[in-house]
Design an enzyme around this catalytic site. Structure first.
Site, short mmCIF file in Angstrom:
data_model
loop_
_atom_site.label_atom_id
_atom_site.label_comp_id
_atom_site.label_asym_id
_atom_site.label_seq_id
_atom_site.Cartn_x
_atom_site.Cartn_y
_atom_site.Cartn_z
N ARG A 1 0.84 -1.20 0.00
CA ARG A 1 0.00 0.00 0.00
C ARG A 1 0.87 1.25 0.00
O ARG A 1 0.94 1.97 -0.98
CB ARG A 1 -0.98 -0.04 1.19
N ASP A 2 1.62 1.51 1.08
CA ASP A 2 2.52 2.67 1.09
C ASP A 2 3.60 2.48 0.03
O ASP A 2 4.04 3.43 -0.62
CB ASP A 2 3.15 2.86 2.48
N HIS B 1 3.34 4.06 -3.50
CA HIS B 1 3.81 5.42 -3.81
C HIS B 1 5.18 5.39 -4.49
O HIS B 1 5.44 6.16 -5.41
CB HIS B 1 3.93 6.25 -2.53
N SER C 1 3.27 10.60 8.98
CA SER C 1 3.24 10.60 7.52
C SER C 1 4.43 11.31 6.89
O SER C 1 4.81 11.02 5.76
CB SER C 1 1.98 11.28 7.00
N HIS D 1 2.72 4.27 12.88
CA HIS D 1 3.13 4.17 11.48
C HIS D 1 4.24 5.20 11.26
O HIS D 1 4.02 6.40 11.39
CB HIS D 1 1.93 4.50 10.58
N HIS E 1 7.69 6.87 9.09
CA HIS E 1 8.48 7.04 7.86
C HIS E 1 9.90 7.37 8.27
O HIS E 1 10.15 7.87 9.37
CB HIS E 1 7.89 8.14 6.96
N TYR F 1 4.15 15.83 3.79
CA TYR F 1 3.61 14.50 3.53
C TYR F 1 4.54 13.71 2.60
O TYR F 1 4.92 14.20 1.54
CB TYR F 1 2.24 14.68 2.88
#
Length: 339
Positions: free
Chosen positions: A13-14, A17, A167, A196, A198, A287
């Site tokens: 999913r991520d 990108h 995010s 979550h 990054h 983001y």
């Protein structure tokens, strides 16, 4: 250390990108089998921007939503398959369809101060009997106290798990600790807490461990960190650290290492790494999915993509406002011309 940690894998999913949403059915099937075999508990599979995300604004995915979800469901023997929904991009009908395709986990995502737009979607997911998760994106953009108020709303709508979502990869360890500990102290004892991360500031694993220490027991990760910006918390790195710290989980270290090295890395179009652009995302708090858009616009208009991201940050852009990037690039090009 405490309760067993549930790993929610976001490679499909991520990770969309980082590959412009172009995973093929064959790649989705192969990745699902490897992730499932390595012991991940949940495998999230949708367009990077969630259900309904395949569009001109966010980029069209190679495969249909139905094919993405069904392929993951067909190839996951043990893991549950999850989907992400951002109200406004995805609608309740998308959620119902995802459920009919076999998705068991629904994560409803809003900007960190806009939980009220998730009420119907969270309610519907809970009504369907899905494992229902509230997902508060860009959690660095508000105070820990305000974030808690938004989390309470999602809890009241029927979410059984609430996530602190970094995010932009902009949270420091103290930022993470403050947010997760407030959730732990103030949400219902039956509500699970997720994190979550990054890796834009190189803190994906560190923040995930801090979150676990403060009571989070659902953590997002992806093979080789495959995801937007500098990527997500890398599963194989997280598992190695959790093993060293005797944190209980279901993953096999060698299998996650092998899947990352042999399968994921060769599929990457652009190395998922901390470079000057992804570092700028974390530094300015933008983001993570804005990275490729800013890179393209910078090249097209002859301006530094870091300046685009900095200006976007000053404007307070949130997820879903990628269309601002071209306007900012044009503006910067004009300023450069007039200088």
């Amino acid at each position: 250390m405490g309760k067993k940690v549930t790993i929610n894998d976001v490679t499909l999913r991520d990770g969309m990108h980082a590959i412009r949403h172009q995973y093929s059915k064959e790649q989705i099937a192969e990745l699902t089998r490897e992730i499932d075999d390595s012991g991940a508990d949940i495998i999230e599979a949708t367009h990077g921007d969630g259900l309904g995300g395949s569009s001109i604004q966010y980029g069209f995915s190679k495969e249909s939503e139905e094919d993405i979800i069904r392929t993951a469901v067909d190839n996951a023997k043990n893991a549950k398959v999850g989907v992400l929904l951002l109200p406004g991009i995805g609608v309740i009908e998308h959620l119902e369809k995802a459920y009919s395709y076999g998705a068991q986990v629904a994560r409803v995502a809003t900007h960190c101060t806009e939980a009220d737009v998730s009420e119907q979607h969270i309610g519907k997911a809970a009504q369907l009997g899905m494992d229902t998760v509230g997902f508060l994106m860009m959690s660095h953009r508000t105070t820990p106290e305000n974030l808690l108020e938004e989390a309470k709303k999602m809890e009241s709508y029927g979410a059984g798990t609430i996530y602190v979502v970094d995010s932009a990869g902009a949270l420091t360890m103290d930022d993470t600790r403050q947010r997760v500990s407030l959730f732990k102290e103030n949400l219902s004892s039956g509500t699970e807490i997720g994190f979550h991360g990054h890796n834009n500031l190189s803190l994906g694993v560190a923040n995930s461990i801090v979150a676990i220490e403060e009571g989070a027991n659902r953590i997002d990760a992806s093979l080789a960190g495959m995801g937007a910006g500098a990527g997500n918390t890398a599963t194989e790195q997280l598992v190695a650290v959790m093993n060293r710290m005797d944190i209980s989980h279901n993953l096999d270290l060698y299998k996650t290492m092998d899947a990352a090295e042999n399968l994921m890395k060769p599929m990457m179009e652009r190395p998922v790494q901390i470079d000057r652009l992804s570092l700028t995302l974390g530094y300015t708090g933008v983001y993570s999915s804005f990275l490729l858009f800013a890179e393209r616009a910078g090249k097209e208009y002859g301006v530094d993509a870091r300046d685009i991201l900095t200006r976007i940050s000053e404007m307070g852009a949130v997820g879903g406002q990628e269309d601002w990037i071209v306007g900012v690039a044009q503006e910067l090009a004009k300023e450069k011309q007039n200088a």
